[in-house]
Design an enzyme around this catalytic site. Sequence first.
Site, PDB file in Angstrom:
ATOM      1  N   ARG A 187       1.091  -1.249   0.113  1.00 55.38           N
ATOM      2  CA  ARG A 187       0.161  -0.001   0.023  1.00 55.38           C
ATOM      3  C   ARG A 187       0.507   0.726   0.547  1.00 55.38           C
ATOM      4  O   ARG A 187       0.289   2.337   0.873  1.00 55.38           O
ATOM      5  CB  ARG A 187      -0.897  -0.106   0.967  1.00 55.38           C
ATOM      6  CG  ARG A 187      -1.974  -1.023   0.707  1.00 55.38           C
ATOM      7  CD  ARG A 187      -3.016  -1.354   0.023  1.00 55.38           C
ATOM      8  NE  ARG A 187      -3.741  -1.928   0.488  1.00 55.38           N
ATOM      9  CZ  ARG A 187      -4.120  -3.283   0.133  1.00 55.38           C
ATOM     10  NH1 ARG A 187      -2.325  -3.424  -0.068  1.00 55.38           N
ATOM     11  NH2 ARG A 187      -5.363  -4.286  -0.015  1.00 55.38           N
ATOM     12  N   SER A 260     -10.990  -0.727   3.018  1.00 49.43           N
ATOM     13  CA  SER A 260     -10.575  -0.533   3.715  1.00 49.43           C
ATOM     14  C   SER A 260     -10.287   0.256   4.247  1.00 49.43           C
ATOM     15  O   SER A 260      -9.265   1.547   3.700  1.00 49.43           O
ATOM     16  CB  SER A 260      -9.283  -1.213   3.834  1.00 49.43           C
ATOM     17  OG  SER A 260      -9.485  -2.900   3.539  1.00 49.43           O
ATOM     18  N   GLU A 356      -5.171   4.371   5.208  1.00 47.35           N
ATOM     19  CA  GLU A 356      -5.553   4.431   3.800  1.00 47.35           C
ATOM     20  C   GLU A 356      -5.934   5.666   2.480  1.00 47.35           C
ATOM     21  O   GLU A 356      -4.461   5.080   2.056  1.00 47.35           O
ATOM     22  CB  GLU A 356      -6.171   3.218   3.159  1.00 47.35           C
ATOM     23  CG  GLU A 356      -5.221   2.017   3.093  1.00 47.35           C
ATOM     24  CD  GLU A 356      -5.698   0.853   1.868  1.00 47.35           C
ATOM     25  OE1 GLU A 356      -6.024  -0.303   2.745  1.00 47.35           O
ATOM     26  OE2 GLU A 356      -6.824   1.089   1.294  1.00 47.35           O
TER      27      GLU A 356
HETATM   28  C1  LIG Z   1     -15.687  -0.271  -1.995  1.00 48.86           C
HETATM   29  C2  LIG Z   1     -14.122  -0.003  -2.602  1.00 48.86           C
HETATM   30  C3  LIG Z   1     -13.307  -0.909  -1.972  1.00 48.86           C
HETATM   31  C4  LIG Z   1     -12.054  -1.115  -2.136  1.00 48.86           C
HETATM   32  N1  LIG Z   1     -11.516  -1.978  -2.027  1.00 48.86           N
HETATM   33  C5  LIG Z   1     -10.023  -1.728  -2.027  1.00 48.86           C
HETATM   34  C6  LIG Z   1      -8.481  -2.696  -2.393  1.00 48.86           C
HETATM   35  O1  LIG Z   1      -9.201  -3.620  -2.296  1.00 48.86           O
HETATM   36  N2  LIG Z   1      -7.364  -2.603  -2.368  1.00 48.86           N
HETATM   37  C7  LIG Z   1      -7.280  -1.107  -2.661  1.00 48.86           C
HETATM   38  O2  LIG Z   1      -5.722  -1.388  -2.720  1.00 48.86           O
HETATM   39  N3  LIG Z   1      -8.282  -0.287  -2.418  1.00 48.86           N
HETATM   40  C8  LIG Z   1      -9.088  -0.345  -2.367  1.00 48.86           C
HETATM   41  N4  LIG Z   1     -10.270   0.905  -2.187  1.00 48.86           N
HETATM   42  C9  LIG Z   1      -9.492   1.957  -2.222  1.00 48.86           C
HETATM   43  C10 LIG Z   1      -9.458   2.722  -3.595  1.00 48.86           C
HETATM   44  O3  LIG Z   1     -10.448   1.804  -4.382  1.00 48.86           O
HETATM   45  C11 LIG Z   1      -7.773   2.622  -4.521  1.00 48.86           C
HETATM   46  O4  LIG Z   1      -7.164   2.818  -3.339  1.00 48.86           O
HETATM   47  C12 LIG Z   1      -8.445   3.178  -6.058  1.00 48.86           C
HETATM   48  O5  LIG Z   1      -7.172   2.834  -6.456  1.00 48.86           O
HETATM   49  C13 LIG Z   1      -7.942   4.677  -5.964  1.00 48.86           C
HETATM   50  O6  LIG Z   1      -8.578   5.355  -7.106  1.00 48.86           O
HETATM   51  P1  LIG Z   1      -9.723   6.680  -7.302  1.00 48.86           P
HETATM   52  O7  LIG Z   1      -9.181   6.585  -8.757  1.00 48.86           O
HETATM   53  O8  LIG Z   1     -11.174   6.845  -6.485  1.00 48.86           O
HETATM   54  O9  LIG Z   1      -8.492   7.682  -7.020  1.00 48.86           O
HETATM   55  P2  LIG Z   1      -8.649   8.892  -5.891  1.00 48.86           P
HETATM   56  O10 LIG Z   1      -9.658   8.362  -4.335  1.00 48.86           O
HETATM   57  O11 LIG Z   1      -9.411   9.901  -6.373  1.00 48.86           O
HETATM   58  O12 LIG Z   1      -7.543   9.329  -5.672  1.00 48.86           O
HETATM   59  C14 LIG Z   1      -6.265   7.963  -4.258  1.00 48.86           C
HETATM   60  C15 LIG Z   1      -5.217   9.645  -4.325  1.00 48.86           C
HETATM   61  O13 LIG Z   1      -4.860   9.352  -5.485  1.00 48.86           O
HETATM   62  C16 LIG Z   1      -4.164  10.468  -6.149  1.00 48.86           C
HETATM   63  N5  LIG Z   1      -4.394  10.579  -7.527  1.00 48.86           N
HETATM   64  C17 LIG Z   1      -5.634  10.092  -7.818  1.00 48.86           C
HETATM   65  N6  LIG Z   1      -5.978  10.054  -9.103  1.00 48.86           N
HETATM   66  C18 LIG Z   1      -4.438  10.555  -9.404  1.00 48.86           C
HETATM   67  C19 LIG Z   1      -2.930  10.700 -10.686  1.00 48.86           C
HETATM   68  N7  LIG Z   1      -3.883  10.759 -11.976  1.00 48.86           N
HETATM   69  N8  LIG Z   1      -2.033  11.214 -10.869  1.00 48.86           N
HETATM   70  C20 LIG Z   1      -1.756  11.047  -9.477  1.00 48.86           C
HETATM   71  N9  LIG Z   1      -2.134  11.452  -8.668  1.00 48.86           N
HETATM   72  C21 LIG Z   1      -3.310  10.903  -8.488  1.00 48.86           C
HETATM   73  C22 LIG Z   1      -4.979  11.469  -5.150  1.00 48.86           C
HETATM   74  O14 LIG Z   1      -4.250  12.732  -5.368  1.00 48.86           O
HETATM   75  C23 LIG Z   1      -5.534  10.671  -4.091  1.00 48.86           C
HETATM   76  O15 LIG Z   1      -4.150  10.949  -3.203  1.00 48.86           O
HETATM   77  C24 LIG Z   1     -11.260   0.221  -2.603  1.00 48.86           C
HETATM   78  C25 LIG Z   1     -12.637   1.034  -2.095  1.00 48.86           C
HETATM   79  C26 LIG Z   1     -13.951   0.855  -1.822  1.00 48.86           C
HETATM   80  C27 LIG Z   1     -14.758   1.862  -1.945  1.00 48.86           C
END
Ligand SMILES: Cc1cc2nc3c(=O)[nH]c(=O)nc-3n(C[C@H](O)[C@H](O)[C@H](O)COP(=O)(O)OP(=O)(O)OC[C@H]3O[C@@H](n4cnc5c(N)ncnc54)[C@H](O)[C@@H]3O)c2cc1C
Length: 360
Positions: A187, A260, A356
């Site tokens: 992570r 998480s 996280e």
């Molecule tokens: C129901 C649920 C289940 C999940 N299960 C998992 C799992 O099994 N494993 C896991 O690892 N995670 C899990 N997650 C967490 C999440 O889905 C992941 O971390 C995902 O990769 C976040 O993507 P996002 O586009 O929504 O990022 P965001 O929430 O929009 O951003 C997250 C971070 O990344 C940065 N960011 C986003 N895009 C960029 C970019 N293009 N360039 C630079 N920085 C950027 C943002 O500034 C922020 O710091 C889960 C979340 C939910 C709601």
Amino acid sequence: MNDQGIDSNKPMATAYGCYTVHENASLLDRTTFRVPARAATLIDVHEFDAVPGLLEEAATQNREVLILGGGSNVLFTRDWPGVVLALRTRGLDVIEQHVPGTPGDAALVRAAAGEVWDDFVHWTLAHGLRGLENLALIPGSVGATPIQNIGAYGVEVGEFVDAVSAYDRTTNSIVRLDRAACAFAYRDSLFKHESGRYLITAVDFLLPRQRELRLDYDGVREELAAMGVGVADARAVAHAISRVRTRKLPDPVTTGNAGSFFKNPIVSADLAAALKSEYARMPTWPLADGLAKLSAAWLIEACGLKGFREGDAGVSDQHALVLINYGSASGAQIWALARHIQQTVLTRFGVALEPEPLIV
Ligand SMILES: Cc1cc2nc3c(=O)[nH]c(=O)nc-3n(C[C@H](O)[C@H](O)[C@H](O)COP(=O)(O)OP(=O)(O)OC[C@H]3O[C@@H](n4cnc5c(N)ncnc54)[C@H](O)[C@@H]3O)c2cc1C
């Protein structure tokens, strides 16, 4: 006008070809926690070409910029007085069908940052590529996956990342970071340590056509059996994992959450052994370098906090790691709950829990 200088009565949106600007925008539907927060300026970017100019303009105006993907790993505890750049850039390409020198046969594929991760996973599987099946149904965008090196069901995305293309905000240039430079760990990655420096524009994945499926994790085999699948292929594994996830995790469409909330803590092997001698049922996983990983869910549950609720902010009664917005919780209330959990676990076990999601 609130204390961030944002007037909540004046929403406006203006489209400029490759991006759309929303002044005084609600972020409620932009994060899966679904907490109320506003951005002074929210910009949906559809083509990367717009980014350097938008960043330059924000810098000239001395406004802080936050990058947002699908909002599934962010908790806003307050309004954002600067600019939120939401990346919506699209594009999926097979760059090299057969990569020489790879064990077996592999393809190199490139996905733009704004692609929806789960759609991309299914696109790779439809192209006969393996590797990402265990990461099916994780919400969010491709561009965010390297940030915390997303992981699930025994697989981490970093294993398959060949390189990350990013706009380096310190040099105002595009850089290509190979897997080693990304420093992937549990992570964790370079991007977490250099927060805000890199805006990820695309990710290249090296995906094998033949690879042993990883099925020995958390009910995957049982789910395949329940589906009547005898000999599984990668698509069946993705389907099985999606079914398990749908059953186990609250759906962010109806129940605000970010998956998480805490990482599994990594502590010294000595502390893990001392805790284990006191709490025989506590799960521990030995790591290299005299370290061990503990289960954050077990620690939270052992403190009696699974299902704990304060107003509309609560801990899921299904999954102790998932914090939930039961309706109208604010980000500050969810963060207060998270801190209560951290403090309780620290007092009882001497173990610090690290969140996280990005806490704004
Ligand atoms: C129901 C649920 C289940 C999940 N299960 C998992 C799992 O099994 N494993 C896991 O690892 N995670 C899990 N997650 C967490 C999440 O889905 C992941 O971390 C995902 O990769 C976040 O993507 P996002 O586009 O929504 O990022 P965001 O929430 O929009 O951003 C997250 C971070 O990344 C940065 N960011 C986003 N895009 C960029 C970019 N293009 N360039 C630079 N920085 C950027 C943002 O500034 C922020 O710091 C889960 C979340 C939910 C709601």
